[in-house]
Design a protein around this motif. Structure first.
Motif, PDB file in Angstrom:
ATOM      1  N   SER A 177       0.922   4.015  -2.897  1.00 29.25           N
ATOM      2  CA  SER A 177       0.487   5.400  -2.648  1.00 29.25           C
ATOM      3  C   SER A 177       1.566   6.377  -3.062  1.00 29.25           C
ATOM      4  O   SER A 177       1.271   7.458  -3.554  1.00 29.25           O
ATOM      5  CB  SER A 177       0.179   5.663  -1.181  1.00 29.25           C
ATOM      6  OG  SER A 177      -0.293   4.575  -0.543  1.00 29.25           O
TER       7      SER A 177
ATOM      8  N   HIS B  24       0.834  -1.208   0.000  1.00 30.31           N
ATOM      9  CA  HIS B  24       0.000   0.000   0.000  1.00 30.31           C
ATOM     10  C   HIS B  24       0.867   1.256   0.000  1.00 30.31           C
ATOM     11  O   HIS B  24       0.624   2.194  -0.743  1.00 30.31           O
ATOM     12  CB  HIS B  24      -0.924   0.005   1.216  1.00 30.31           C
ATOM     13  CG  HIS B  24      -1.420   1.370   1.583  1.00 30.31           C
ATOM     14  ND1 HIS B  24      -2.419   2.004   0.881  1.00 30.31           N
ATOM     15  CD2 HIS B  24      -1.028   2.244   2.534  1.00 30.31           C
ATOM     16  CE1 HIS B  24      -2.619   3.197   1.398  1.00 30.31           C
ATOM     17  NE2 HIS B  24      -1.793   3.376   2.407  1.00 30.31           N
TER      18      HIS B  24
ATOM     19  N   THR C 271      -5.963   1.533   0.353  1.00 32.99           N
ATOM     20  CA  THR C 271      -6.011   0.530  -0.700  1.00 32.99           C
ATOM     21  C   THR C 271      -6.922  -0.602  -0.256  1.00 32.99           C
ATOM     22  O   THR C 271      -6.860  -1.042   0.893  1.00 32.99           O
ATOM     23  CB  THR C 271      -4.605  -0.040  -0.978  1.00 32.99           C
ATOM     24  OG1 THR C 271      -3.695   1.038  -1.155  1.00 32.99           O
ATOM     25  CG2 THR C 271      -4.606  -0.901  -2.217  1.00 32.99           C
TER      26      THR C 271
ATOM     27  N   MET D 195      -6.883   1.559  -5.397  1.00 31.03           N
ATOM     28  CA  MET D 195      -6.321   2.652  -4.609  1.00 31.03           C
ATOM     29  C   MET D 195      -7.259   3.841  -4.595  1.00 31.03           C
ATOM     30  O   MET D 195      -7.744   4.275  -5.638  1.00 31.03           O
ATOM     31  CB  MET D 195      -4.969   3.059  -5.162  1.00 31.03           C
ATOM     32  CG  MET D 195      -3.880   2.142  -4.651  1.00 31.03           C
ATOM     33  SD  MET D 195      -2.530   2.026  -5.802  1.00 31.03           S
ATOM     34  CE  MET D 195      -3.145   0.794  -6.911  1.00 31.03           C
TER      35      MET D 195
ATOM     36  N   SER E   4      -5.653  -4.657  -6.411  1.00 31.95           N
ATOM     37  CA  SER E   4      -5.533  -3.485  -5.530  1.00 31.95           C
ATOM     38  C   SER E   4      -6.370  -2.361  -6.108  1.00 31.95           C
ATOM     39  O   SER E   4      -6.255  -2.041  -7.276  1.00 31.95           O
ATOM     40  CB  SER E   4      -4.089  -2.981  -5.444  1.00 31.95           C
ATOM     41  OG  SER E   4      -3.191  -4.021  -5.395  1.00 31.95           O
TER      42      SER E   4
END
Lengths: 217, 337
Positions: free
Chosen positions: A196, A192, B271, B262, B260
């Motif tokens: 990001s 994650h 996520t 996001m 995933s």
């Protein structure tokens, strides 16, 4: 003033601000049984009066906690029995805790803030839960997994065959299972964070983390 | 009511911290005089950060603190032709390096609600999401970060589904120098910041270790990005709820089948993972590091196939759980008999 008294005073102030942690609360509750109790109660009250004055609010006159204690003492169910004395300090702690809570609530209710929309009720909870206050730091990696072996069933809203299939309940978790779950969680966490960072977010520094942080090794 | 108090207290603490540092400032003889003009619009200042970081050279040292031990990183960004190159290495622990190539430094990133190609022209840029609807963004003052005057902004969330942020933006270059996540009580949960910063970098001075990964970050056009996100429509597991303001910004599907999704609201991100493999021995598990919460659940579809669904993000734990609890099995093909 001794160092211990000084520390106690600071802890009390933190508690009055609602910023004391569990250990500090326990310490105060312990002290409420000791010689410093009258002094503590007096300070507790004066902290709240000072704060109320600073905010230009009314404050409750008189010692609420003393009144509550008196009311509790008069309650027949709380008279000392053999059973109660066996419980000893436990019940005292419980009573003291309820007094402290009541005093806090009673004073806070004088705050002149308007009502918040009901949607925010849930929000308070998560703020007050104090997002990982403490325990996270006890782990070298700064990570604390919590496991829950409750049964979860798939909620298949879109399907005709409403599936109530449940996972087998697995309470006794082996070391290997624990490590597997932990590493799976860490893997997602890092994935994650990498993803990001690859999206242009103005509030993030442009650093994608390594797959495993060096501090986790 | 307590949320409101918490927000008030947080703002008071933030302001008190800055006032204290402002009072100390005259004591520092070598203090460079900060620009007198405060930015007129903090939101605009924030919107310019992404472009600034991509279009200007810099080098320095970053310290990341995310709940565990701090991690120091040496970083350099230099301009090459139409694009730029970013290199950074970890200074603590195991050697690690990353070298990223950005072929297009004017690249614009779009924010995209669950997309259809028809909506393409109306889509906002990620940097232009209406932050003010979910955060109260305020200019706090000028503060010194990494020996440079910077504009301090605070973004206080209007609900408790996200964290407060404190951001320090370099007054000269507009580059983000420090980013912090704060709980509702003003407790610092995670931070990343430059501790040394220079607004120039011609040649890479950092030596990349053997364990350096290289990647090219292509600028994906609006169409390509939209197609990727449209692919997300084929998944059987859907989130039925997420906090207002978050939009789907990207979707990936790996060979293992791990998907995933996001989401970002412009400041925070989370996520949603759907994993058909990796069954865990427990029904649910959760954890956190710094400001990042993770909640994971095992679910079964009607055929008995096990899935692991997760929400990981810089959100309060309760928000992550609420998002994950909205997951529904919603087969795409079953809709047509």
């Amino acid at each position: 003033m001794t160092e211990q008294q000084q520390r106690l005073k600071q802890t009390l102030s933190a508690l009055a601000d609602g910023e004391a942690n569990e250990l500090e609360l326990q310490r105060i509750l312990r002290e409420l049984d000791g010689d410093a109790a009258p002094l503590l109660r007096q300070r507790w009250q004066s902290y709240h009066q000072q704060r109320a004055l600073m905010r230009g609010e009314r404050f409750a006159a008189g010692d609420i906690s003393a009144a509550v204690s008196a009311a509790i003492a008069a309650e027949p169910a709380h008279r000392k029995s053999r059973w109660n004395s066996a419980l000893g300090s436990l019940s005292r702690v419980a009573v003291a805790a309820s007094v402290a809570l009541f005093a806090l609530v009673a004073v806070q209710q004088f705050d002149g803030v308007g009502n918040q929309p009901p949607a925010l009720e849930f929000a308070q909870e998560s703020l007050d839960a104090d997002h990982y206050n403490g325990p996270a730091l006890q782990f070298p990696s700064g990570f604390r997994p919590e496991l829950n072996a409750q049964t979860v069933s798939a909620r298949s809203a879109g399907s005709d065959r409403a599936s109530s299939a449940a996972l087998p309940l697995n309470v006794g978790m082996s070391e290997a299972d624990y490590l597997h779950s932990r590493s799976y969680l860490l893997n997602l966490l890092e994935r994650h964070q990498r993803q990001s960072a690859s999206i242009a977010n103005p509030a993030l520094l442009p650093v994608m983390l390594p797959a495993t942080l060096p501090s986790d090794r | 009511m307590r949320l409101f108090q918490a927000t008030k207290r947080l703002r008071r603490q933030l302001l008190a911290g800055l006032t204290a540092s402002a009072l100390c400032a005259p004591l520092l003889a070598a203090e460079p005089s900060p620009p007198a003009q405060a930015p007129s619009d903090p939101l605009q200042l924030l919107a310019g950060v992404t472009d600034a970081a991509r279009q200007q050279p810099y080098r320095g040292t970053i310290v990341l603190v995310q709940g565990g031990a701090p991690l120091s990183i040496a970083i350099e960004h230099r301009l090459v032709g139409e694009g730029s190159e970013l290199r950074y290495v970890a200074l603590d622990g195991a050697p690690f390096g990353m070298q990223l190539e950005y072929p297009d430094r004017d690249c614009q990133v779009f924010a995209d609600p669950v997309a259809s190609l028809a909506q393409l022209p109306q889509r906002p840029l990620l940097a232009q999401l209406p932050l003010q609807e979910y955060y109260q963004v305020e200019f706090l003052g000028v503060q010194r970060v990494a020996d440079r005057p910077s504009y301090a902004l605070v973004a206080l969330p209007k609900d408790a589904l996200r964290f407060a942020r404190r951001l320090f933006i370099d007054a000269k270059t507009g580059i983000l120098l420090r980013s912090e996540y704060l709980s509702g009580r003003g407790q610092l949960l995670a931070s990343s910041q430059f501790i040394a910063f220079h607004d120039s970098a011609e040649e890479f001075a950092i030596v990349a270790p053997a364990a350096t990964q290289a990647a090219v970050v292509e600028c994906r056009g609006a169409l390509e990005q939209s197609q990727r996100i449209a692919a997300a429509q084929h998944s059987n597991w859907r989130l039925n709820w997420w906090p207002q303001g978050f939009t789907l910004t990207d979707y990936r599907r790996e060979q293992s089948g791990l998907e995933s999704y996001m989401f970002s609201d412009g400041l925070a991100q989370f996520t949603f993972f759907v994993d058909p493999a990796n069954p865990l021995a427990v029904a649910s598990i959760g954890g956190a590091r710094g400001a990042t919460s993770a909640v994971i659940r095992q679910l079964q579809d009607p055929r008995g196939q096990q899935y692991t669904v997760s929400v990981v993000g810089e959100l309060p734990r309760a928000a992550a759980e609420q998002i994950l609890s909205s997951v529904k099995f919603n087969p795409v093909r079953a809709a047509t008999p």
